[in-house]
Write a protein that holds these residues in place. Structure first.
Motif, PDB file in Angstrom:
ATOM      1  N   MET A  52       0.855  -1.189   0.000  1.00 44.16           N
ATOM      2  CA  MET A  52       0.000   0.000   0.000  1.00 44.16           C
ATOM      3  C   MET A  52       0.886   1.231   0.000  1.00 44.16           C
ATOM      4  O   MET A  52       1.845   1.325   0.769  1.00 44.16           O
ATOM      5  N   ASP A  53       0.585   2.177  -0.884  1.00 48.30           N
ATOM      6  CA  ASP A  53       1.342   3.425  -0.910  1.00 48.30           C
ATOM      7  C   ASP A  53       1.142   4.211   0.376  1.00 48.30           C
ATOM      8  O   ASP A  53       0.027   4.267   0.923  1.00 48.30           O
ATOM      9  N   LEU A  54       2.229   4.824   0.865  1.00 45.86           N
ATOM     10  CA  LEU A  54       2.157   5.705   2.029  1.00 45.86           C
ATOM     11  C   LEU A  54       2.286   7.154   1.563  1.00 45.86           C
ATOM     12  O   LEU A  54       2.988   7.441   0.596  1.00 45.86           O
ATOM     13  N   PRO A  55       1.631   8.092   2.252  1.00 46.32           N
ATOM     14  CA  PRO A  55       1.626   9.482   1.792  1.00 46.32           C
ATOM     15  C   PRO A  55       2.966  10.183   1.849  1.00 46.32           C
ATOM     16  O   PRO A  55       3.172  11.173   1.156  1.00 46.32           O
ATOM     17  N   GLU A  56       3.891   9.683   2.689  1.00 47.20           N
ATOM     18  CA  GLU A  56       5.215  10.314   2.771  1.00 47.20           C
ATOM     19  C   GLU A  56       6.181   9.361   3.469  1.00 47.20           C
ATOM     20  O   GLU A  56       5.780   8.312   3.977  1.00 47.20           O
ATOM     21  N   VAL A  57       7.435   9.743   3.490  1.00 52.10           N
ATOM     22  CA  VAL A  57       8.458   8.917   4.123  1.00 52.10           C
ATOM     23  C   VAL A  57       8.284   8.903   5.635  1.00 52.10           C
ATOM     24  O   VAL A  57       7.623   9.770   6.210  1.00 52.10           O
ATOM     25  N   GLY A  58       8.898   7.940   6.257  1.00 47.84           N
ATOM     26  CA  GLY A  58       8.884   7.810   7.712  1.00 47.84           C
ATOM     27  C   GLY A  58       9.694   6.586   8.083  1.00 47.84           C
ATOM     28  O   GLY A  58       9.984   5.741   7.233  1.00 47.84           O
ATOM     29  N   GLN A  59      10.046   6.465   9.350  1.00 50.46           N
ATOM     30  CA  GLN A  59      10.888   5.333   9.747  1.00 50.46           C
ATOM     31  C   GLN A  59      10.518   4.750  11.093  1.00 50.46           C
ATOM     32  O   GLN A  59      11.241   3.902  11.622  1.00 50.46           O
ATOM     33  N   GLY A  60       9.405   5.162  11.672  1.00 48.97           N
ATOM     34  CA  GLY A  60       8.955   4.576  12.930  1.00 48.97           C
ATOM     35  C   GLY A  60       8.382   3.188  12.715  1.00 48.97           C
ATOM     36  O   GLY A  60       8.069   2.778  11.603  1.00 48.97           O
ATOM     37  N   VAL A  73       4.019   9.174   9.452  1.00 48.00           N
ATOM     38  CA  VAL A  73       4.816   9.618   8.307  1.00 48.00           C
ATOM     39  C   VAL A  73       5.113  11.097   8.492  1.00 48.00           C
ATOM     40  O   VAL A  73       4.433  11.800   9.261  1.00 48.00           O
ATOM     41  N   MET A  74       6.106  11.575   7.776  1.00 51.01           N
ATOM     42  CA  MET A  74       6.415  13.000   7.801  1.00 51.01           C
ATOM     43  C   MET A  74       5.325  13.776   7.052  1.00 51.01           C
ATOM     44  O   MET A  74       4.566  13.206   6.253  1.00 51.01           O
ATOM     45  N   LYS A  75       5.248  15.073   7.308  1.00 47.68           N
ATOM     46  CA  LYS A  75       4.302  15.918   6.585  1.00 47.68           C
ATOM     47  C   LYS A  75       4.591  15.810   5.091  1.00 47.68           C
ATOM     48  O   LYS A  75       5.718  16.009   4.650  1.00 47.68           O
ATOM     49  N   PRO A  76       3.586  15.475   4.272  1.00 46.78           N
ATOM     50  CA  PRO A  76       3.834  15.226   2.850  1.00 46.78           C
ATOM     51  C   PRO A  76       4.417  16.425   2.104  1.00 46.78           C
ATOM     52  O   PRO A  76       4.032  17.576   2.348  1.00 46.78           O
ATOM     53  N   LEU A  77       5.341  16.110   1.187  1.00 43.84           N
ATOM     54  CA  LEU A  77       5.953  17.105   0.309  1.00 43.84           C
ATOM     55  C   LEU A  77       5.476  16.863  -1.118  1.00 43.84           C
ATOM     56  O   LEU A  77       5.407  15.725  -1.577  1.00 43.84           O
ATOM     57  N   TYR A  78       5.176  17.966  -1.813  1.00 45.82           N
ATOM     58  CA  TYR A  78       4.681  17.856  -3.180  1.00 45.82           C
ATOM     59  C   TYR A  78       5.580  18.566  -4.186  1.00 45.82           C
ATOM     60  O   TYR A  78       5.373  18.454  -5.388  1.00 45.82           O
ATOM     61  N   ASP A  85      16.190  23.049   2.843  1.00 46.51           N
ATOM     62  CA  ASP A  85      14.969  23.492   3.522  1.00 46.51           C
ATOM     63  C   ASP A  85      14.008  22.346   3.789  1.00 46.51           C
ATOM     64  O   ASP A  85      12.907  22.568   4.284  1.00 46.51           O
ATOM     65  N   LEU A  86      14.406  21.120   3.474  1.00 48.37           N
ATOM     66  CA  LEU A  86      13.515  19.974   3.624  1.00 48.37           C
ATOM     67  C   LEU A  86      13.509  19.500   5.070  1.00 48.37           C
ATOM     68  O   LEU A  86      14.078  18.475   5.423  1.00 48.37           O
ATOM     69  N   LYS A  87      12.866  20.280   5.901  1.00 44.77           N
ATOM     70  CA  LYS A  87      12.729  19.946   7.311  1.00 44.77           C
ATOM     71  C   LYS A  87      11.291  20.232   7.728  1.00 44.77           C
ATOM     72  O   LYS A  87      10.596  21.034   7.110  1.00 44.77           O
ATOM     73  N   SER A 115      12.960  18.326  12.108  1.00 49.36           N
ATOM     74  CA  SER A 115      13.891  17.269  11.722  1.00 49.36           C
ATOM     75  C   SER A 115      13.937  17.198  10.201  1.00 49.36           C
ATOM     76  O   SER A 115      12.978  17.578   9.523  1.00 49.36           O
ATOM     77  N   PRO A 116      15.044  16.686   9.651  1.00 45.40           N
ATOM     78  CA  PRO A 116      15.128  16.532   8.197  1.00 45.40           C
ATOM     79  C   PRO A 116      14.312  15.338   7.717  1.00 45.40           C
ATOM     80  O   PRO A 116      13.986  14.440   8.487  1.00 45.40           O
ATOM     81  N   TYR A 117      14.001  15.326   6.432  1.00 48.40           N
ATOM     82  CA  TYR A 117      13.400  14.181   5.779  1.00 48.40           C
ATOM     83  C   TYR A 117      14.499  13.184   5.398  1.00 48.40           C
ATOM     84  O   TYR A 117      15.633  13.565   5.136  1.00 48.40           O
ATOM     85  N   PHE A 118      14.118  11.911   5.351  1.00 46.56           N
ATOM     86  CA  PHE A 118      15.015  10.890   4.819  1.00 46.56           C
ATOM     87  C   PHE A 118      16.386  10.910   5.475  1.00 46.56           C
ATOM     88  O   PHE A 118      17.406  10.721   4.824  1.00 46.56           O
ATOM     89  N   TYR A 119      16.425  11.152   6.759  1.00 52.98           N
ATOM     90  CA  TYR A 119      17.693  11.254   7.466  1.00 52.98           C
ATOM     91  C   TYR A 119      18.088   9.869   7.954  1.00 52.98           C
ATOM     92  O   TYR A 119      17.295   9.187   8.608  1.00 52.98           O
ATOM     93  N   GLY A 120      19.308   9.443   7.663  1.00 53.29           N
ATOM     94  CA  GLY A 120      19.750   8.108   8.029  1.00 53.29           C
ATOM     95  C   GLY A 120      20.069   7.940   9.497  1.00 53.29           C
ATOM     96  O   GLY A 120      20.632   6.915   9.894  1.00 53.29           O
ATOM     97  N   PHE A 121      19.681   8.937  10.318  1.00 56.15           N
ATOM     98  CA  PHE A 121      19.979   8.910  11.753  1.00 56.15           C
ATOM     99  C   PHE A 121      18.733   9.267  12.570  1.00 56.15           C
ATOM    100  O   PHE A 121      18.855   9.860  13.624  1.00 56.15           O
ATOM    101  N   SER A 122      17.557   8.912  12.089  1.00 56.33           N
ATOM    102  CA  SER A 122      16.262   9.130  12.727  1.00 56.33           C
ATOM    103  C   SER A 122      15.622  10.438  12.294  1.00 56.33           C
ATOM    104  O   SER A 122      16.286  11.335  11.768  1.00 56.33           O
ATOM    105  N   ASP A 123      14.316  10.538  12.524  1.00 64.70           N
ATOM    106  CA  ASP A 123      13.570  11.760  12.198  1.00 64.70           C
ATOM    107  C   ASP A 123      12.405  11.888  13.174  1.00 64.70           C
ATOM    108  O   ASP A 123      12.323  11.157  14.162  1.00 64.70           O
ATOM    109  N   SER A 124      11.487  12.800  12.881  1.00 67.47           N
ATOM    110  CA  SER A 124      10.383  13.048  13.806  1.00 67.47           C
ATOM    111  C   SER A 124       9.467  11.847  13.965  1.00 67.47           C
ATOM    112  O   SER A 124       8.736  11.745  14.960  1.00 67.47           O
TER     113      SER A 124
END
Length: 518
Positions: A52-60, A73-78, A85-87, A115-124
């Motif tokens: 199933m598609d997810l609306p945005e990235v996330g890692q929880g 998921v993180m707040k969606p980006l379009y 500025d991708l925070k 927090s940044p998006y797609f950060y390899g060290f965790s995010d929001s």
């Protein structure tokens, strides 16, 4: 990752659901009579029930209760203008119907720090939701908890300010804590911002919260760094406790370096362990008998008495080891026994991959890199196993990736693999190039989980390794399978899988995945 001194992992549960990232009893382990395939592929559809598609990235992590799935998921980006500025300080809490594969409801959680998006060290989104079947608690590592009922009605919310800067020291966004539910207590990590002499200003502590109101019941006596992943277990005398750690990169303030065992009934410290080496950048794993403290460069693991907090011994990761490396030309393993790595070579256990199963500790190893002081790291692309009774240490090299050729897997060994950082709309939303690695060097990996005797590790590039923990030898036969969560070079994840009612759930930057026999 709490485990017992018996033949199986302590608190290993046969519960049908997965109510928090660490599983039914906060042990990262479950026993089941359901069949779960250890070999699956999103590329071919093998043993994939649905995606199933997810609306945005996330890692929880993925929380499951009956037919409801909870994740953030993180707040969606379009659109993407400038990557720096991708925070965001905002996440979306999602409730998904597992049967219909649709979002039932979603809520916005706004925190204090970005927090940044797609950060390899965790995010929001790093802290996973928690549920008891009546309520569900969603977390934004940027500083917000919201309690909802199962239909999405808000019950309460709580805000705090995560540490971002203290005096002249700025901290990267690294929030590795995983909340757990213990009886009527919701255990969270928060920064203490009072200058009252009761706790240290700007340090992080465990907060025991009333799950029905969000009010503080206690604040832990001992502090912890936000890099540490505390773990739950029960002491030999029957006290429910969490092990927390201090000491990490970026000049974290909490001290002294080492562990504290926290009584979850009172928040008091049962004991403290102080050391001058290593980092609390691992899972703080312990059994009723002992706790393990990991080091990054010192080539040893500290075995600490879980009853007293006293050091029992240090187990060498580099001397008198057994190592199996793969000869790609002859297509077979080569074994070296009673081998030792000579200075300047050293073993660097990969962060957050350590777990105890029975009396053995498993972990990934970081590979060498000319950056980050890792040019002398050995062994590469390998898993390690420590026998905590005999002190025998073994290493097993594994493939990095595989290509599908006419439906067959052709494994790739000892090569550097990069992966894309794109969301479901195919936007590259990562400003940090370190997020495009293969998961074998200098990133925060997902926690492994144990299903019966099968141990599942996941890497950033979307590979899932399944290891048979019942085998006496740690050899090629121990590696049961290597599965994929998507195409080579185009799949990204930092997620810990979940297991519920015979199905395993996983996620990537684009998709939610349900795994089971098909």
């Amino acid at each position: 990752m709490a485990c017992s001194t018996h033949k199986q992992t302590a608190n290993k549960s046969n519960s049908a659901y997965w109510p928090q990232s660490s599983g039914p009893n906060a042990s990262w382990a479950v026993e089941t009579d359901k069949e779960i395939p250890n070999d699956f592929s999103v590329r071919t559809g093998a043993n994939i029930l649905w995606t199933m598609d997810l609306p945005e990235v996330g890692q929880g992590g993925i929380t499951v209760w009956k037919d409801k799935i909870f994740l953030t998921v993180m707040k969606p980006l379009y659109k993407v203008l400038e990557k720096q500025d991708l925070k965001t300080n905002t996440v979306l809490a999602l409730c998904i119907d597992a049967k219909e594969r649709k979002i039932l409801w979603q809520k916005e959680l706004v925190g204090a720090t970005e927090s940044p998006y797609f950060y390899g060290f965790s995010d929001s989104t790093s802290p996973s939701p928690v549920t008891d079947g009546t309520y569900v608690w969603f977390f934004n590592a940027s500083g917000k908890i919201v309690c909802f009922d199962m239909d999405g009605k808000q019950i309460w919310e709580r805000s705090w300010i995560p540490i971002d800067q203290l005096d002249d020291v700025h901290y990267p966004f690294n929030k590795q804590f995983e909340p757990i539910l213990h009886g009527d207590l919701l255990i969270n990590m928060e920064t203490y911002w009072k200058k009252d002499g009761v706790r240290e200003y700007g340090w992080n502590y465990l907060y025991g919260l009333n799950k029905r109101t969000g009010e503080e019941v206690w604040i832990s006596e001992g502090s912890l760094t936000h890099y540490c992943t505390p773990t739950f277990n029960t002491t030999e005398s029957g006290v429910s406790a969490m092990l927390i750690g201090r000491g990490a990169h970026h000049k974290v303030p909490e001290s002294p370096k080492g562990y504290s065992l926290i009584d979850l009934n009172t928040g008091k410290s049962l004991w403290n362990y102080e050391t001058d080496e290593g980092m609390a950048m691992y899972n703080a794993i312990w059994t009723p008998e002992y706790a393990l403290w990991f080091t990054e460069r010192e080539n040893n693991v500290h075995k600490v008495d879980a009853k007293t907090g006293k050091l029992i011994e240090k187990i060498s990761l580099s001397e008198n080891i057994s190592i199996r490396t793969y000869d790609a030309i002859n297509q077979k393993y080569q074994l070296k026994e009673n081998f030792s790595f000579q200075d300047p070579f050293f073993v660097f256990p990969a962060w957050y991959t350590n777990i105890i199963v029975n009396d053995k500790c498993y972990f990934m190893c970081f590979k060498k890199s000319d950056k980050y002081r890792l040019k002398n790291v050995k062994p590469e692309y390998s898993f390690g196993r420590i026998d905590l009774k005999t002190k025998k240490v073994e290493y097993l090299e594994v493939p990095v990736q595989y290509e599908l050729v006419d439906g067959e897997k052709h494994y790739l060994w000892n090569v550097d693999i990069r992966t894309e950082t794109r969301n479901v709309r195919e936007l590259d939303v990562a400003f940090d190039k370190r997020s495009q690695r293969d998961g074998w060097v200098w990133n925060f990996n997902p926690n492994p989980i144990l299903v019966n005797e099968k141990l599942f590790f996941t890497t950033m590039s979307g590979l899932v390794y399944c290891i048979d923990t019942s085998r006496e030898k740690f050899d090629g036969e121990s590696l049961l399978s290597i599965s994929d969560l998507g195409p080579k070079g185009k799949t990204w994840t930092l997620n810990t899988p979940s297991f519920s009612e015979g199905k395993m759930y996983h996620r990537t930057s684009k998709s939610l995945i349900c795994i089971g026999k098909n």
